[in-house]
Design an enzyme around this catalytic site. Structure first.
Site, PDB file in Angstrom:
ATOM      1  N   ASP A 127     -59.895 -79.271 -26.942  1.00 31.61           N
ATOM      2  CA  ASP A 127     -60.812 -79.836 -27.949  1.00 31.61           C
ATOM      3  C   ASP A 127     -60.393 -81.260 -28.311  1.00 31.61           C
ATOM      4  OD1 ASP A 127     -58.578 -79.203 -29.421  1.00 31.61           O
ATOM      5  OD2 ASP A 127     -59.643 -78.095 -30.994  1.00 31.61           O
ATOM      6  N   SER A 128     -59.314 -81.738 -27.697  1.00 31.68           N
ATOM      7  CA  SER A 128     -58.967 -83.171 -27.797  1.00 31.68           C
ATOM      8  C   SER A 128     -60.141 -84.024 -27.316  1.00 31.68           C
ATOM      9  CB  SER A 128     -57.713 -83.489 -26.972  1.00 31.68           C
ATOM     10  OG  SER A 128     -57.857 -83.025 -25.638  1.00 31.68           O
ATOM     11  N   ASP A 157     -60.447 -74.455 -24.827  1.00 25.21           N
ATOM     12  CA  ASP A 157     -60.079 -74.332 -26.244  1.00 25.21           C
ATOM     13  C   ASP A 157     -61.213 -73.723 -27.054  1.00 25.21           C
ATOM     14  OD1 ASP A 157     -57.524 -75.152 -26.905  1.00 25.21           O
ATOM     15  OD2 ASP A 157     -58.058 -77.272 -27.105  1.00 25.21           O
ATOM     16  N   LYS A 190     -57.996 -70.761 -25.238  1.00 23.48           N
ATOM     17  CA  LYS A 190     -56.797 -71.129 -25.993  1.00 23.48           C
ATOM     18  C   LYS A 190     -57.178 -71.195 -27.463  1.00 23.48           C
ATOM     19  CE  LYS A 190     -54.803 -75.446 -25.941  1.00 23.48           C
ATOM     20  NZ  LYS A 190     -54.883 -75.849 -27.369  1.00 23.48           N
ATOM     21  N   GLU A 231     -55.339 -71.890 -31.579  1.00 23.53           N
ATOM     22  CA  GLU A 231     -54.175 -72.372 -32.318  1.00 23.53           C
ATOM     23  C   GLU A 231     -53.787 -71.385 -33.419  1.00 23.53           C
ATOM     24  OE1 GLU A 231     -54.816 -76.374 -33.770  1.00 23.53           O
ATOM     25  OE2 GLU A 231     -55.450 -77.086 -31.811  1.00 23.53           O
ATOM     26  N   GLU A 240     -46.331 -77.494 -29.033  1.00 23.37           N
ATOM     27  CA  GLU A 240     -46.606 -78.934 -29.165  1.00 23.37           C
ATOM     28  C   GLU A 240     -45.791 -79.582 -30.276  1.00 23.37           C
ATOM     29  OE1 GLU A 240     -50.755 -80.111 -29.407  1.00 23.37           O
ATOM     30  OE2 GLU A 240     -50.208 -82.191 -29.893  1.00 23.37           O
TER      31      GLU A 240
HETATM   32  O1  KIV Z   1     -56.872 -80.170 -27.032  1.00 29.66           O
HETATM   33  C1  KIV Z   1     -55.980 -80.383 -26.195  1.00 29.66           C
HETATM   34  O2  KIV Z   1     -56.126 -81.212 -25.273  1.00 29.66           O
HETATM   35  C2  KIV Z   1     -54.741 -79.639 -26.325  1.00 29.66           C
HETATM   36  C3  KIV Z   1     -53.556 -80.091 -25.549  1.00 29.66           C
HETATM   37  C4  KIV Z   1     -53.046 -81.361 -26.104  1.00 29.66           C
HETATM   38  C5  KIV Z   1     -52.506 -79.058 -25.475  1.00 29.66           C
HETATM   39  O3  KIV Z   1     -54.695 -78.704 -27.060  1.00 29.66           O
END
Ligand code: KIV
Length: 274
Positions: free
Chosen positions: A49-50, A88, A118, A120, A187
């Protein structure tokens, strides 16, 4: 390669089996073109989600939606044949209840074709991780510096500098590993803590700003290629400066357009004589 000559995708159990073995290489990808370039080289492609900050210029990842993640996830699946694709779950699409998480994760897997999601969080997400895993949804966890908690954490500083923080993060990693996460992104934590987590959980740990002792590493591709012009964290290593190359190409193109030297005779369609 499969019996039919097709390239076989790396599966979640194959990634899980890499605990303590050959380190797992992961890079982020958000588009079909980047997925095609990275796929032959990395074990996993993470549709992180970056992308909210990197592609869309958002201030944080909090405004990213499930539909955005599904659209980018599907593009990355279409652009890859070999890598295990992990997508994510964005903020507020899984924290409310295990049932909400299941609905979001099921949409991601069904509509994008990715292999895993994924999410968090630590102890507070363990029940949800177990709920998903028992229903056939592979989960990669994410502990330490968790960007979706930016408001609660008060920023993006490294975690684990106090004893209390270290105990909390190691407890988080153990809780989601015990709940069945096959892998955990660690992280932005102090190096010995990442090492200790790796030694004490059965899940494959993936470091980012963590430790070379982790079972694998992930970087945001735009950061490591010099494509992202925003803030670059200390833990990013630049493997190329594509941003400069793009800028020089755009400058050369504009100069040629203005000089009418592009398009040249080889780029236009002449009238063909019969
Ligand atoms: O959102 C993302 O790209 C991430 C990575 C930095 C691990 O969670």
């Amino acid at each position: 390669m499969s019996a039919t000559g097709q390239i076989k995708r790396i599966s979640v159990p194959e990634i899980a089996a890499r605990k303590g073995g050959e380190p797992v290489s992961i890079l982020t990808a958000y588009s079909i073109s980047m997925a095609r370039l990275l796929d032959p080289h990395t074990d996993c492609l993470l549709v992180g989600d970056s992308l909210g900050m990197v592609l869309y210029g958002m201030d944080s990842t909090l405004s990213v939606t499930l539909d955005m993640m599904i659209a980018h996830g599907a593009a990355v699946v279409r652009g890859s044949q070999r890598a295990c694709v992990v997508v994510d779950l964005p903020w507020a699409t899984y924290q409310e209840s295990p049932q909400q998480a299941f609905r979001s994760a099921a949409r991601v897997l069904a509509e994008s074709g990715a292999q895993a999601v994924k999410l968090e969080g630590g102890e507070e997400m363990a029940e949800t991780v177990g709920f998903l895993v028992r229903r056939g949804i592979p989960v990669m966890g994410h502990v330490g510096l968790t960007p979706q908690a930016v408001n609660a954490l008060g920023g993006y500083r490294a975690r684990g500098r106090s004893d209390a923080e270290q105990r909390k993060i190691i407890g988080d990693a153990r809780a989601i590993a015990d709940a069945g996460a096959f892998s955990i992104v660690v992280e932005g934590v102090i190096e010995p803590l990442a090492r200790q987590i790796t030694e004490s959980v059965p899940a494959v740990t993936i470091g980012i700003g963590a430790s070379a002792a982790c079972d694998g590493q992930v970087l945001v591709t735009d950061d490591m290629l010099g494509l992202f012009s925003g803030f670059t964290p200390k833990f990013v290593k630049r493997y190329a400066d594509i941003g400069d190359t793009i800028s020089q190409a755009a400058e050369a193109y504009t100069a040629e357009v203005r000089a009418r030297s592009f398009p040249g005779p080889e780029h236009v369609f002449p009238v063909k004589k019969n």
